[in-house]
Design an enzyme around this catalytic site. Structure first.
Site, mmCIF file in Angstrom:
data_model
loop_
_atom_site.group_PDB
_atom_site.id
_atom_site.type_symbol
_atom_site.label_atom_id
_atom_site.label_comp_id
_atom_site.label_asym_id
_atom_site.label_seq_id
_atom_site.Cartn_x
_atom_site.Cartn_y
_atom_site.Cartn_z
ATOM 1 C CB CYS A 1 -0.383 -0.242 1.152
ATOM 2 S SG CYS A 1 -1.629 -1.508 1.725
ATOM 3 N NE ARG B 1 4.286 1.903 -1.670
ATOM 4 C CZ ARG B 1 5.541 1.770 -1.718
ATOM 5 N NH1 ARG B 1 6.525 2.390 -2.637
ATOM 6 N NH2 ARG B 1 5.705 0.217 -0.474
ATOM 7 C CD1 TRP C 1 -2.431 -4.288 -5.066
ATOM 8 C CD2 TRP C 1 -1.602 -5.962 -3.863
ATOM 9 N NE1 TRP C 1 -2.346 -5.371 -5.319
ATOM 10 C CE2 TRP C 1 -2.064 -6.455 -4.400
ATOM 11 C CE3 TRP C 1 -0.922 -6.089 -2.443
ATOM 12 C CZ2 TRP C 1 -1.254 -8.075 -4.879
ATOM 13 C CZ3 TRP C 1 -0.405 -7.920 -1.960
ATOM 14 C CH2 TRP C 1 -0.849 -8.455 -3.701
ATOM 15 C CG ASN D 1 2.699 -0.735 2.985
ATOM 16 O OD1 ASN D 1 2.584 -2.228 2.118
ATOM 17 N ND2 ASN D 1 4.104 -0.298 2.136
ATOM 18 N N GLY D 2 1.685 -3.493 5.738
ATOM 19 C CA GLY D 2 2.809 -4.394 5.181
ATOM 20 C C GLY D 2 1.123 -5.691 5.873
ATOM 21 C CD GLU E 1 9.947 -8.279 -19.168
ATOM 22 O OE1 GLU E 1 9.857 -9.280 -18.468
ATOM 23 O OE2 GLU E 1 8.911 -7.180 -18.691
ATOM 24 C CE LYS F 1 5.821 -6.002 -18.457
ATOM 25 N NZ LYS F 1 7.687 -6.365 -18.315
ATOM 26 C CD GLU G 1 2.937 -7.054 -16.096
ATOM 27 O OE1 GLU G 1 2.999 -6.394 -15.095
ATOM 28 O OE2 GLU G 1 4.566 -6.406 -16.506
ATOM 29 C CG HIS H 1 9.950 -31.529 -26.213
ATOM 30 N ND1 HIS H 1 10.388 -32.976 -26.365
ATOM 31 C CD2 HIS H 1 10.924 -30.440 -26.963
ATOM 32 C CE1 HIS H 1 11.784 -32.891 -27.621
ATOM 33 N NE2 HIS H 1 11.846 -31.434 -27.124
ATOM 34 C CE LYS I 1 7.266 -0.073 -11.650
ATOM 35 N NZ LYS I 1 7.242 -0.835 -12.229
HETATM 36 O O1 M6R Z 1 10.616 -4.470 -8.343
HETATM 37 P P1 M6R Z 1 11.539 -5.538 -8.655
HETATM 38 O O2 M6R Z 1 12.240 -5.230 -9.577
HETATM 39 O O3 M6R Z 1 11.668 -5.770 -7.344
HETATM 40 O O4 M6R Z 1 9.778 -6.119 -9.053
HETATM 41 C C1 M6R Z 1 9.672 -7.217 -9.561
HETATM 42 C C2 M6R Z 1 8.827 -7.531 -9.704
HETATM 43 O O5 M6R Z 1 7.505 -7.881 -8.978
HETATM 44 C C3 M6R Z 1 8.079 -7.019 -10.969
HETATM 45 O O6 M6R Z 1 9.347 -7.415 -12.213
HETATM 46 C C4 M6R Z 1 6.974 -7.441 -11.528
HETATM 47 O O7 M6R Z 1 6.602 -8.195 -12.692
HETATM 48 C C5 M6R Z 1 6.804 -6.446 -12.859
HETATM 49 N N1 M6R Z 1 4.837 -6.099 -12.835
HETATM 50 C C6 M6R Z 1 6.465 -6.836 -14.577
HETATM 51 O O8 M6R Z 1 6.007 -6.419 -15.084
#
Ligand code: M6R
Length: 610
Positions: A2, A27, A74, A100-101, A483, A487, A490, A506, A605
């Site tokens: 959060c 966040r 969050w 937050n936590g 990757e 992208k 998500e 396979h 994020k």
């Molecule tokens: O801040 P970080 O690089 O440690 O974050 C890791 C992942 O949470 C982050 O890369 C996440 O997978 C992204 N949303 C990908 O786009």
């Protein structure tokens, strides 16, 4: 995950809190709330959904106060609704907490408080905090002491801010496992999860460490530990500007950040390439450079996109330094009693530097005596501060939840590290110079690829209604396939999988039919002929193919439905180029589906919970 923000001073805190929360929305954004104290009275306003909805609600209330706290959530415990939104409060509604936590032992604390007559109205873990603090106040303790005592009973993680009507001259803030900073102003002070929330007001920042608890008054602050030891806090002057965290005319942060990549990776490599010596200079690793080059084994631990960067790093490091390199999800690493031996070096890659799993993995590795090195983007973040040494990626603030420029800057740093170690070991000057030279050409090549934006948007239009996607690549481009798939899923909520191209036969080949788009990453390298065979296999089964191919490749067009032609570079740097069209493709598909690109559902994020 959060976001929290607090203000004490002489101005009306309401707009300051709302603007701070807007900056922190990356966040978490499933609900938001503020509470303010004025003239020994107080109020709390909360709303489900984004901060703008809270802002609308507040507009009609004519609220004005000089002390307040705000939170954007969050959800971890309890549904994302208004009731569960923060701030939480005591029965008298005169003490407010934002958190937050995760309070891991909240059930035990709750039962104890219920026996004392405390009633709970939310499903959250956080609600135990105001009641627990209240129970210590009722025993005659000050607010500060009560927060200290309450946190002494709490297991788990927290970044908190607390305000209390009967002590309206202060905010109490504390941290364990969740980031928190104090911002120092003129006759006003701020607390926040990160500097972006308060950058409009101050650049004087104090970073809280785990176990710190501070009393923030409008004109000074005091710091101790939860265990009541005195601590000295240093004030840092930060250089980040507000422009850097604004959208700068782009419709979304994600597009802005994709477009920024020529510049962001220039920043990642600035002053770090020694062209004449064919090597790199990384100030943050100087003290450990020999130990690093002498590593018997390298481990890389990270999550999500940073983990994908780690996989590319493994390919680079093993090819050029011949040091065995393993890459592991931080969440797995920390819980499986990993083998760490003398001579091992572990890199922790994290854009935010606050990812809970990666931070915990770093702490675990330090307990075991490993050399723990950080590769982080956020300056002053927990991983950056706690690692033995490290390198900043200097990509600038990344706000879009989908990581883009942070990934390419991580790749740049990993190639500089590879160059550094390899030249200390057995790489020739000529080879070192080749890599250094090629690296310096990458920003311009990315600029060329970005010109394909419109072309890629048209491809996105053709595929926006697909239900599934397959991404295939080989060698250095296998992590890029992962990757690209991440992208897409998500931000567009389309199911997508990345595979090494040769693995397709396979299993995944069974999925191929005329409804299945397959993205091939097929530059002209040593595996090109093999990947063309894989393309033929998909074609024979009616799959629709998009290929990311070399600009000089005129043969591939007749085999695939769409080609995206990109410049060439040496193999180890190819992911820096091949990933760009995949970022744009995911972006445009999500936009065409009308989705919230920068704040996709269920995500945040910075994942500061396990
Ligand atoms: O801040 P970080 O690089 O440690 O974050 C890791 C992942 O949470 C982050 O890369 C996440 O997978 C992204 N949303 C990908 O786009």
């Amino acid at each position: 995950m959060c976001g929290i923000v607090g203000y004490i001073g002489e101005r009306n805190c309401v707009p300051i809190l709302i603007n701070g929360l807007k900056r922190l929305e990356y966040r978490g954004y499933d609900s938001a709330g503020i509470s303010v104290i004025f003239d020994h009275d107080s109020t709390v306003v909360k709303n489900k959904g984004k901060v703008s909805l809270l802002e609308n609600k507040i507009e009609n209330l004519n609220l004005s106060a000089r002390l307040g706290i705000g939170h954007t959530r969050w959800a971890t415990h309890g549904a994302p609704n208004e009731l569960n939104a923060h701030p939480h409060f005591n029965a008298e509604k005169n003490l407010y907490v934002i958190h937050n936590g995760i309070i891991e032992n909240y059930q035990t604390i709750k039962k104890g408080l219920q026996k004392l007559g405390y009633e709970f109205i939310t499903q959250t873990d956080s609600e135990v905090l105001p009641h627990l603090i209240d129970s210590f106040i009722k025993k005659g303790n000050s607010l500060f002491k009560s927060v200290q005592l309450a946190l002494g009973e709490v297991e788990g993680t927290y970044g908190i801010a607390v305000i209390y009507e009967n002590e309206p001259d202060k905010i109490i803030a504390a941290r364990k496992g969740s980031p928190l900073v104090l911002g120092i102003g003129e006759n006003e002070n701020f607390v926040a999860s990160d500097v972006s929330a308060i950058l409009a007001h101050t650049k004087q920042i104090v970073y809280l460490e785990d176990g710190d608890i501070i009393q923030v008054y409008k004109d000074h602050f005091t710091a101790k530990t939860i265990l009541d030891k005195e601590v000295e806090k240093e004030v840092h002057e930060i250089t980040m500007s507000l422009d850097e965290i604004d959208k700068g005319g782009f419709p979304h942060f994600m597009l802005k950040e994709i477009m920024e990549q020529p510049e962001s990776i220039r920043n990642s490599m600035r002053g770090r390439i020694l062209f004449d010596e064919g090597t790199s200079k990384l100030g943050g690793l100087e003290s450990v450079a020999d130990a690093l080059a002498g590593s018997k084994r390298i481990l890389i631990s990270a999550c999500g996109t940073s983990w994908h960067a780690g996989l590319v790093g493994k390919y680079m490091l093993e090819q050029f330094t011949r040091i065995p390199t393993e890459v592991e999800y931080a969440s797995e690493f920390r819980y499986r009693n990993p083998i760490i031996e003398k001579g091992d070096t572990i890199f922790f890659i994290s854009q935010s530097g606050e990812t809970a799993d990666t931070l915990a993995a770093l702490r675990e590795s330090k307990i075991r005596g490993a050399l723990g090195l950080g590769i982080c983007n956020v300056v002053g973040s927990s991983i950056a501060r706690e690692s033995n040494a490290g390198v900043y990626t200097h990509a600038g603030p990344e706000i879009g939840v989908a990581s883009t420029k942070a990934f390419t800057s991580q790749l740049v740093v990993l190639s500089l590290i590879t160059l550094l170690i390899a030249r200390k070991k057995n790489m020739s000057l000529v080879d070192g110079k080749t890599i250094a030279g090629e690296l310096s050409l990458i920003p311009d090549k990315i600029s060329e690829i970005l010109k394909l934006n419109y072309e890629i948007e048209k491809i996105a239009n053709a595929f926006k209604d697909a239900k599934n996607f397959l991404y295939l690549g080989r060698g250095y481009n296998f992590p890029v396939a992962l990757e690209g798939a991440l992208k897409l899923k998500e931000i567009s909520y389309i199911h997508a999988e990345g595979y090494p191209a040769a693995e397709m036969k396979h299993g995944p080949i069974a999925l191929i039919d005329e409804k299945m788009p397959v993205v091939f990453i097929a530059p002209k390298d040593s595996t090109y002929e093999k990947i063309i065979s894989n393309i033929q296999e998909v074609r024979a089964r009616g799959g629709r193919i998009i290929a990311v191919a070399s600009e000089k490749d005129n043969d591939i067009d007749k085999l695939v439905d769409y080609t995206i032609k990109i410049p060439d570079t040496i193999r180890m740097l190819m992911p820096l180029l091949t990933v760009i069209p995949l970022q744009l493709l995911a972006y445009h598909i999500a936009v065409k589906k009308g989705l919230n690109v920068d704040q996709p559902r269920n995500l945040a994020k910075s994942v500061t919970v396990e």
